[in-house]
Scaffold this active site. Structure first.
Site, mmCIF file in Angstrom:
data_model
loop_
_atom_site.group_PDB
_atom_site.id
_atom_site.type_symbol
_atom_site.label_atom_id
_atom_site.label_comp_id
_atom_site.label_asym_id
_atom_site.label_seq_id
_atom_site.Cartn_x
_atom_site.Cartn_y
_atom_site.Cartn_z
ATOM 1 N N THR A 17 50.456 -4.196 -22.637
ATOM 2 C CA THR A 17 49.828 -2.928 -23.024
ATOM 3 C C THR A 17 48.329 -2.973 -22.726
ATOM 4 O OG1 THR A 17 49.529 -3.802 -25.253
ATOM 5 C CG2 THR A 17 51.493 -2.453 -24.874
ATOM 6 N N GLY A 18 47.870 -4.040 -22.092
ATOM 7 C CA GLY A 18 46.434 -4.242 -21.871
ATOM 8 C C GLY A 18 45.921 -3.569 -20.598
ATOM 9 N N LYS A 22 47.846 -2.295 -16.983
ATOM 10 C CA LYS A 22 47.871 -0.865 -16.644
ATOM 11 C C LYS A 22 47.143 -0.561 -15.345
ATOM 12 C CE LYS A 22 48.413 0.967 -21.253
ATOM 13 N NZ LYS A 22 47.672 1.289 -22.448
ATOM 14 N N VAL A 89 52.703 -13.489 -29.852
ATOM 15 C CA VAL A 89 52.967 -14.751 -29.147
ATOM 16 C C VAL A 89 52.724 -15.988 -30.021
ATOM 17 C CG1 VAL A 89 52.575 -13.819 -26.838
ATOM 18 C CG2 VAL A 89 50.663 -14.852 -28.089
ATOM 19 N N ASP A 180 42.807 -16.031 -8.695
ATOM 20 C CA ASP A 180 41.423 -15.666 -8.451
ATOM 21 C C ASP A 180 41.556 -14.429 -7.576
ATOM 22 O OD1 ASP A 180 38.901 -15.283 -7.215
ATOM 23 O OD2 ASP A 180 38.345 -17.296 -7.822
ATOM 24 N N HIS A 181 41.367 -13.263 -8.160
ATOM 25 C CA HIS A 181 41.762 -12.053 -7.408
ATOM 26 C C HIS A 181 40.927 -11.831 -6.149
ATOM 27 C CE1 HIS A 181 38.717 -10.281 -10.106
ATOM 28 N NE2 HIS A 181 38.484 -9.489 -9.089
ATOM 29 N N GLU A 219 27.056 -5.742 -8.758
ATOM 30 C CA GLU A 219 27.671 -4.597 -9.424
ATOM 31 C C GLU A 219 26.571 -3.674 -9.903
ATOM 32 O OE1 GLU A 219 30.600 -5.141 -12.570
ATOM 33 O OE2 GLU A 219 30.665 -7.244 -11.964
ATOM 34 N N ASP A 238 31.653 -16.330 -15.312
ATOM 35 C CA ASP A 238 32.484 -15.183 -14.964
ATOM 36 C C ASP A 238 32.639 -15.018 -13.447
ATOM 37 O OD1 ASP A 238 33.968 -12.891 -15.866
ATOM 38 O OD2 ASP A 238 32.339 -11.619 -15.138
ATOM 39 N N HIS A 243 35.000 -16.977 -8.243
ATOM 40 C CA HIS A 243 34.955 -16.177 -7.008
ATOM 41 C C HIS A 243 33.913 -16.656 -5.990
ATOM 42 C CE1 HIS A 243 37.263 -13.752 -9.639
ATOM 43 N NE2 HIS A 243 36.260 -13.183 -10.258
ATOM 44 N N LYS A 343 25.004 -8.038 -12.611
ATOM 45 C CA LYS A 343 25.334 -6.703 -13.102
ATOM 46 C C LYS A 343 24.093 -5.836 -13.063
ATOM 47 C CE LYS A 343 29.229 -7.917 -16.017
ATOM 48 N NZ LYS A 343 30.229 -7.237 -15.187
ATOM 49 N N LYS A 348 26.539 -1.645 -5.348
ATOM 50 C CA LYS A 348 27.795 -2.344 -5.612
ATOM 51 C C LYS A 348 28.306 -2.825 -4.263
ATOM 52 C CE LYS A 348 32.571 -1.528 -7.054
ATOM 53 N NZ LYS A 348 32.760 -2.829 -7.697
#
Ligand code: NAP
Length: 499
Positions: A17-18, A22, A89, A180-181, A219, A238, A243, A343, A348
Site C-alpha cells: 500500500t506504500g 503504487k 510483518v 539500485d534503480h 534535483e 542516500d 547510485h 537537492k 534537475k
C-alpha cells in the site's frame, strides 16, 4: 538470455500500500503484462497492515496504473491477478495464512513454485521478514525463490553486514537481488555498450587520454515529506554510497570477459577495491558537503532545509555532496572522477561528462580550443553528445565547437522501459547483472563510512548554498585547484527525425 520469454511467478510485495508499490511497481508490472512479458500464469500478493479486501486492493492497483500510464485496455484482466493479505510483518502468527494463500495461488495459476519476494518497506523489517519466510516455510518451493531488497541496504557497514547475515539465512547470494534503480536506467545500462562496442572510445578510455570524468545528479526538489528519513541518511548515504559509486564503477571497470552476471560484477568489485580510501582530515581535500538555505526560484520563496517538516533546526545533515574520487589502478591513476549530487539545485539532471585531454598543440591559435567532451545524458533526457572542434563554412580556418548528438526520443522513447520494469523482468529471468552484489555494497559502505566518521567530528557551517543554485562555492574550488571546472553542458539539442 531470452529477452522475450513470458514469465511465470508469484510476486509477493511487502509494503503493497506504500508509495513505491503504487508509483513504480504496479505500473511496471502492468507494462510487462501489456507487452506479453508476464504470462497469464502470474499472481501478485500484496502485504501491508491496513485492512483491505481483494477488491479494494485491485482498485488501488488499477488507479495507480491508470494515473501513471493512462492506460486501461487490459487493466481489469491485469488486476484480477492481484490478492491482498493484511498482515503485520512483526506478527509471527499470520505467516502461515500467507503461506496457504501462496500455495493456493501457485496451484490455481500453475506458477511452477516460482516466487519473488519484494520488500518495499522500511529496511528495519527486512531481516524479520526474511527469517519468517524461511522458518514458516514460504521459501520451500520447487521453483525459484528470489528476494528483492530496496535501498537503503543498511545504514553503514556494520548494519549492512548484520542485515546481510539475516537475509543469507533464508536466501543464497545468487537469490538476493539488491535494487539500485539507477542500474535500471536506459542510459546507465548504455554506458557499457558505448564503451565496449565502439572502437573510437575504448582505446582512449584511460589516463593517457582522459583528463577527468564528472558525474552530476541534481534535483530541484527539496526534501519534501521525507525529512524524518533524510535526517538519518543525508546525501552521502542516500545517493553517493549507491547510485553515484555504481556509475563510477561502470565507467571505470575493465572490459569483462563476457556479459555474464559474475563477470560484470567481478570487474565492478575490482573498481571498488581500487578506490582510494580517504579518512580523517584528508576528507576535506576530497569531499565537500552542503546544506541548502532559503532561495527564490521562479518568484517562489523556498525554505531552508532546517525549516522543512520533521527536520532539526540545528541539523548537521548534508543535502549536497561533491567529491573527487581517485581510482588507484593502472588505467586510472591520476584521473579524478568528480561527483556531485544534491537537492534544491538549479536544474534537475543526471549527466556524465568525460573530458578528454587537450591536444598537444593548438594550430588554430586565434581561438582557444575546447576539449573534446563525451556527454551521457541519463535523465530527464536520454542520449549522448560528443563535443568536437570543426571548421565553420567560410574562408577562415578557425576551429569551433560542434556537437554530435543522439537522443532516445520518438519511437524509441515510447518503448523505453522504466527502470523498475527492466529490473523486475531481470529478476524473474534470473539475471542479477544489474543488481548489486554484497561485495559491492560492503566496499562502498567501507569507503563512505570513513567520510561520515570525519563529518560527525565537526559541525558544518550550514546552510552553505542557496536553494536554486548549483551547490556551495567549495564544490567549484574542489575542481579549480586541479585546473578544472564543472561543465555546464546544455540539454540535448537534436532534431528529432521521428517526429
Ligand atoms: P511507504 O510509502 O512508507 O510504505 C511502507 C509500506 O509498508 C506501506 O505499505 C505500509 O502499509 C507497510 N508497512 C509498514 N509497517 C508495516 C508492518 N509492520 N507490517 C506490514 N506492512 C507494513 O514507503 P515507500 O516509499 O513505499 O518505500 C518502501 C521502501 O522502498 C523503503 O525501503 C524505501 O527506502 C525504498 N525506496 C522507496 C522509493 C520511493 O520512490 N518511494 C525509492 C527508492 C527506495 P501499512 O501502513 O498499511 O502497514
Amino acid at each position: 538470455m531470452d529477452e522475450s520469454k513470458k514469465m511465470t511467478s508469484l510476486i509477493m510485495i511487502f509494503g503493497a500500500t506504500g508509495d513505491l508499490a503504487k508509483r513504480k511497481l504496479f505500473p511496471s508490472l502492468y507494462r510487462l503484462f501489456d507487452k506479453g512479458r508476464l504470462s497469464d500464469q502470474f499472481a501478485v500478493v500484496g502485504v501491508a497492515r491496513r485492512p483491505l479486501s481483494n477488491e479494494e486492493f485491485q482498485n488501488s492497483v488499477k488507479d495507480s496504473v491508470v494515473s501513471s500510464l493512462g492506460k486501461d485496455e487490459k487493466i481489469d484482466e491485469f488486476a484480477s491477478h492481484f490478492y491482498y493479505h493484511s498482515h503485520d510483518v512483526t506478527n509471527s502468527s499470520s505467516y502461515q495464512t500467507l503461506k496457504s494463500l501462496a500455495n493456493d495461488l501457485d496451484e490455481h495459476y500453475g506458477l511452477q513454485g516460482n516466487r519473488m519476494f519484494y520488500l518495499a518497506m522500511a529496511p528495519e523489517f527486512f531481516g524479520t521478514i526474511a527469517l519468517h519466510l524461511k522458518s514458516d516455510g514460504l521459501t520451500e518451493v520447487k521453483g525459484y525463490k528470489r528476494l528483492v531488497i530496496e535501498k537503503p541496504f543498511g545504514h553503514d557497514l556494520p548494519s549492512a553486514k548484520k542485515l546481510n547475515e539475516q537475509i543469507r539465512t533464508a536466501f543464497s547470494e545468487e537469490e538476493i537481488y539488491r535494487i539500485d534503480h539507477y542500474l535500471g536506467k536506459e542510459m546507465v545500462r548504455n554506458i557499457e555498450v558505448i564503451r565496449f562496442a565502439n572502437a573510437i572510445f575504448e582505446p582512449l578510455w584511460n589516463n593517457r587520454y582522459i583528463a577527468n570524468i564528472q558525474i552530476t545528479s541534481s534535483e530541484t526538489l527539496g526534501v519534501e515529506e521525507r525529512g524524518r528519513y533524510y535526517e538519518n541518511s543525508g546525501a552521502l548515504r542516500d545517493m553517493v554510497q549507491n547510485h553515484m559509486l555504481q556509475m563510477v564503477a561502470l565507467l571505470a571497470m575493465e572490459p569483462p570477459i563476457s556479459l555474464k552476471t559474475e563477470d560484470v560484477r567481478s570487474e565492478k568489485v575490482r573498481v571498488f577495491r581500487s578506490i582510494r580510501n580517504i579518512q580523517g582530515e584528508e576528507v576535506n581535500n576530497y569531499f565537500v558537503r552542503g546544506q541548502y538555505g532559503e532561495g527564490v526560484v521562479e518568484n517562489e520563496k523556498l525554505p531552508a532545509y532546517r525549516d522543512e517538516p520533521m527536520v532539526d533546526k540545528e541539523s548537521n545533515t548534508e543535502t549536497f555532496v561533491a567529491a573527487k574520487i581517485m581510482i588507484d589502478n593502472f588505467r586510472w591513476a591520476g584521473v579524478p572522477f568528480y561527483i556531485r549530487t544534491g537537492k534544491r539545485m538549479a536544474t534537475k539532471t543526471t549527466k556524465i561528462v568525460v573530458q578528454f585531454k587537450d591536444i598537444p598543440m593548438n594550430l588554430y591559435y586565434q581561438r582557444e580550443l575546447n576539449p573534446n567532451l563525451l556527454v551521457v545524458h541519463i535523465q530527464p533526457e536520454e542520449g549522448i553528445t560528443l563535443h568536437l572542434n570543426a571548421k565553420k563554412a567560410g574562408v577562415h580556418l578557425d576551429a569551433y565547437e560542434e556537437k554530435l548528438s543522439f537522443a532516445n526520443t520518438g519511437v524509441n522513447a515510447m518503448n523505453t522501459p522504466e527502470g523498475y520494469e527492466k529490473l523486475l523482468y531481470d529478476c524473474m529471468r534470473g539475471d542479477a547483472t544489474n543488481f548489486t552484489h554484497w561485495d559491492e555494497v560492503a566496499y562502498s559502505w567501507n569507503f563512505v563510512d570513513k567520510i561520515s566518521a570525519a563529518w560527525t567530528q565537526s559541525k558544518a557551517d550550514y546552510p552553505n548554498y542557496e536553494s536554486g543554485s548549483m551547490g556551495p562555492k567549495a564544490a567549484d574550488e574542489l575542481l579549480k585547484k586541479d585546473g578544472f571546472s564543472w561543465w555546464h553542458v546544455d540539454e540535448l539539442d537534436v532534431i528529432d527525425l521521428c517526429k
